[in-house]
Design an enzyme around this catalytic site. Sequence first.
Site, PDB file in Angstrom:
ATOM      1  CD  GLU A 131       1.667   2.915   5.118  1.00 24.02           C
ATOM      2  OE1 GLU A 131       0.946   3.744   5.748  1.00 24.02           O
ATOM      3  OE2 GLU A 131       1.296   1.780   4.837  1.00 24.02           O
ATOM      4  CB  CYS A 160      -2.747   2.282   5.167  1.00 22.22           C
ATOM      5  SG  CYS A 160      -1.668   1.660   3.863  1.00 22.22           S
TER       6      CYS A 160
END
Length: 518
Positions: free
Chosen positions: A289, A323
């Site tokens: 990720e 994020c």
Amino acid sequence: MSTTPYQMEPFSDFSSPAVQTQYKQGLELVKSYLGKTYPLIINGERVFSKKTMDSVNPANHKEVVGTIHQASLEEAEHAIQVALNRFESWKLVDPLVRADVLFKAAAIIRRRKFEFSALLTIEAGKPWAEADADVAEAIDFLEYYGRQMRAMTRVDDVILSRRNVERNEYRYIPLGVGAIITPWNFPLAILVGMSSAAIVSGNTILLKPASTTQVIAYKYVEVLEEAGLPAGVINFIPGSGREIGNHMVNHPKIRFISFTGSKEVGINIYEKAAKVHPGQIWLKRVIAEMGGKDAIIVDSYADLDLAADSIVRSAFGFSGQKCSACSRAIIHEDVYDEVVAKMHAIVKTIPVGDPSDPQTFVGPVNDQNAFNKISQYIKLGHEEGKLLFGGKSDDSKGWFIEPTIFIDVDKHARLMHEEIFGPVLAVCKVKDFEEALEVANNTEYGLTGAVISNRREHIEKAKQVFHVGNLYINRKCTGAIVGYQPFGGFNMSGTDSKAGGPEYLQLHMQGKTISEAF
């Protein structure tokens, strides 16, 4: 252990004086052990290396949270051999027993919730509500993956047997030894999710936490030990990414790498892991990720108060160091000025300061490197847009940067394309919904996004066209909940692993078909 349906861990009610007192007690407890020294943990043994690193409070960088020993290549290799040896027994442990370790760990963290929240406030700079949510998510991961593992042991009906001919079985077996490389922005939740998924699936792991939040990681490993995890299943080896990180990624006996962090590091890991080294008999699996450049679209049919509030909270929660944070607001020209005015009115009221103060909404950024990088983007913002609010910073005591909004930013500007990972929002005007979707998708990332609209046609089109792994309608684009919104993105946001979802554990295992003739 109960098999009742999974329910998310509730957030703390900070309007309650009793809860406020508990949080303050947690802060006092953490302050009582500030400055302690923490060793490596390999095969359950405390290992003191030749090199140490100080972890400091980002709101007061003269305050040392802890001194952590750092692994060299020698300790990293020792940890790999320990994990290889332990894997031979851990893989054979009943999955229900492995799940019970997670349930016990969840119970321990739940009892120590305010201590862990306070540690997140002091070491990671998280305001009260953000720290509380981080700890709740960690508990959620342990509960959810434990229940997922229990469910995956019942696979009799996955494939068919042929009566009087053969009996067919389909089993999941663990992969082997994994390298778990975790981020600093969710230093408990993501670390717990990544590591517990690997462990409950029957793998053994090397845990390399982010350099700025190593005390949190150490405390979690202690929890697993208390929960009954055998020595050597998890090995705590903080250290240099260039040194021990590369060693793990390149090692022929490492079976998989689970990584959360920057795009640049993720690409480097993906490239290195693809190379087959002498003695390696598998293709390594990478679970990654890697960030995002997330947008909230506001059309001319939107609830404008909701839009402004969603943008500001998504952009500046935990100083934009998520994020999933909204770093782009894409607003229809008919409502642009009104939404901008509402955002301005909200952001002016946001308290900025030490996260140990319960009133603080925006605390410090992670470290000096983050402070310098974000400051450069603010400088760029003055060239690419018009400053609506913020722009000031101060690193004399802690790494503080005001929530900053630049409006009238061109859709092709760097501020609209590059991940900043800080409290900086770029606002862009568009002529229609089609252009809004075009601007939203015009990025190398594809993690989260949101659409604020009351027009069903636009909502349905966004569901089809807005190319992100997590799309939210009429709400902020942060705050995915384990088991409710499986999390992971497209393109350069990573491998779309969908943490907290029904398929995540399978990434840590492989399927085995067994057919026995009658």
